[in-house]
Write a protein that holds these residues in place. Sequence first.
Motif, PDB file in Angstrom:
ATOM      1  N   VAL A   1       0.834  -1.221   0.000  1.00  0.00           N
ATOM      2  CA  VAL A   1       0.000   0.000   0.000  1.00  0.00           C
ATOM      3  C   VAL A   1       0.859   1.257   0.000  1.00  0.00           C
ATOM      4  CG1 VAL A   1      -2.016  -1.061   1.084  1.00  0.00           C
ATOM      5  CG2 VAL A   1      -0.201  -0.125   2.528  1.00  0.00           C
ATOM      6  N   GLN A   2       2.161   1.101  -0.243  1.00  0.00           N
ATOM      7  CA  GLN A   2       3.058   2.250  -0.271  1.00  0.00           C
ATOM      8  C   GLN A   2       3.543   2.517  -1.696  1.00  0.00           C
ATOM      9  OE1 GLN A   2       3.656   4.132   2.442  1.00  0.00           O
ATOM     10  NE2 GLN A   2       2.296   2.773   3.610  1.00  0.00           N
ATOM     11  N   ARG A   3       3.982   3.747  -1.919  1.00  0.00           N
ATOM     12  CA  ARG A   3       4.473   4.117  -3.240  1.00  0.00           C
ATOM     13  C   ARG A   3       5.661   3.273  -3.649  1.00  0.00           C
ATOM     14  NH1 ARG A   3       3.026   5.954  -8.097  1.00  0.00           N
ATOM     15  NH2 ARG A   3       4.623   7.236  -9.088  1.00  0.00           N
ATOM     16  N   TRP A   4       6.543   2.931  -2.688  1.00  0.00           N
ATOM     17  CA  TRP A   4       7.724   2.160  -3.049  1.00  0.00           C
ATOM     18  C   TRP A   4       7.372   0.716  -3.401  1.00  0.00           C
ATOM     19  CZ3 TRP A   4       8.532  -1.928   0.272  1.00  0.00           C
ATOM     20  CH2 TRP A   4       8.028  -1.834   1.569  1.00  0.00           C
ATOM     21  N   GLY A   5       6.118   0.315  -3.188  1.00  0.00           N
ATOM     22  CA  GLY A   5       5.671  -0.990  -3.639  1.00  0.00           C
ATOM     23  C   GLY A   5       5.209  -0.983  -5.083  1.00  0.00           C
ATOM     24  N   GLU A   6       5.122   0.207  -5.676  1.00  0.00           N
ATOM     25  CA  GLU A   6       4.716   0.339  -7.064  1.00  0.00           C
ATOM     26  C   GLU A   6       5.829   0.889  -7.948  1.00  0.00           C
ATOM     27  OE1 GLU A   6       1.090   2.476  -7.458  1.00  0.00           O
ATOM     28  OE2 GLU A   6       0.104   1.448  -5.792  1.00  0.00           O
ATOM     29  N   VAL A   7       6.684   1.727  -7.348  1.00  0.00           N
ATOM     30  CA  VAL A   7       7.800   2.315  -8.090  1.00  0.00           C
ATOM     31  C   VAL A   7       9.056   2.167  -7.241  1.00  0.00           C
ATOM     32  CG1 VAL A   7       8.737   4.402  -9.137  1.00  0.00           C
ATOM     33  CG2 VAL A   7       6.268   3.978  -9.187  1.00  0.00           C
TER      34      VAL A   7
END
Length: 333
Positions: A244-250
């Motif tokens: 659910v964090q940005r670093w999990g997507e980018v």
Amino acid sequence: MSETEMRKRARTARPTVETGKETRARLSWSAPAAGLWSVAFGLTGAYWALGGVGSPLGAGDPRAGQVGSLLASVEQGPAGAVMAALGLLGALVAVAMTRSAARGLSLVFAWTMCVGLIVAVPDVRVMQNFGYLFMGYTGLWDGPLLFMLFCIVGGALWAAAAWARRDGGDSGGGARTVRWGRPVTYLAAVLALPYGISRISWAMGIPLGVPDGFLAVGQQDAWMAEAVLGGLCVVGALLTLGLVQRWGEVFPRWIPFMGGRRVPVWLAVAPALCASAMLIQAGSRLFLWMVTGQITMTAEDWGSFGPGLSWLPWGLALVAATYAYYLRRRSAP
């Protein structure tokens, strides 16, 4: 920053939408692969049914009763015959799936095989030996464990085949998914902590949930193992938050070569589902032992098994969190 650079960065950082049709096309190999696996599974079972040596089931698994294996009491001949029948049926279903036939029945068979092969056949030894790998120890690897891993591969193939064949196209429920995905992800991260905290406490010499003399008996050289097992849980909790964090997507900018690039969906989903499978396998056995009275807890020694009771709900919550992550990534603009 020029307009060209801004557009390039936006394309790199923004997740793209994968349609249901693209997913099914990308998994088109899964049904034939599940069919080939079923042939190997069936032939192995037929060999054992005819008296072949090396069966890891029943009497061929000396540790089955100690670890709560559901196959501890099976006999080689009947078990091999069931495997042979399932292998033949699996091969036929796989052919039907490649020909777009019998959609409903094929999906029921595929998901049943998935659950049986991933949850029912394996036991706590899968997670146990996964933890030991981080300590460089493989002394408990044997035929039964290899058979469990073989079954897990088969279950994963049947899951992929079922997923590729399912109805439903693009998910339009991205906003709906975010609403329940975030709390269930936080729940999964919290459920990762009880076992980790207890083991880290033991590594530090704190007898959390065990009698005062517990750590002094056979535990002098075990602090490293306890620290590793506890640390894996803490790392698992942190990685779960990445769903659910940005670093999990980018990827963060500080990561060499990958910084700023989009995280492939499979890179988050595959490890999370593998962890979920191990947790559900082990956690379901602990609950079974509790229900059948094989293990008991008191106020003095609750730390021996109590923290492990979070494994099953942790695994289930992690499955839900992973699914929410997948749907959000698919439906992201």
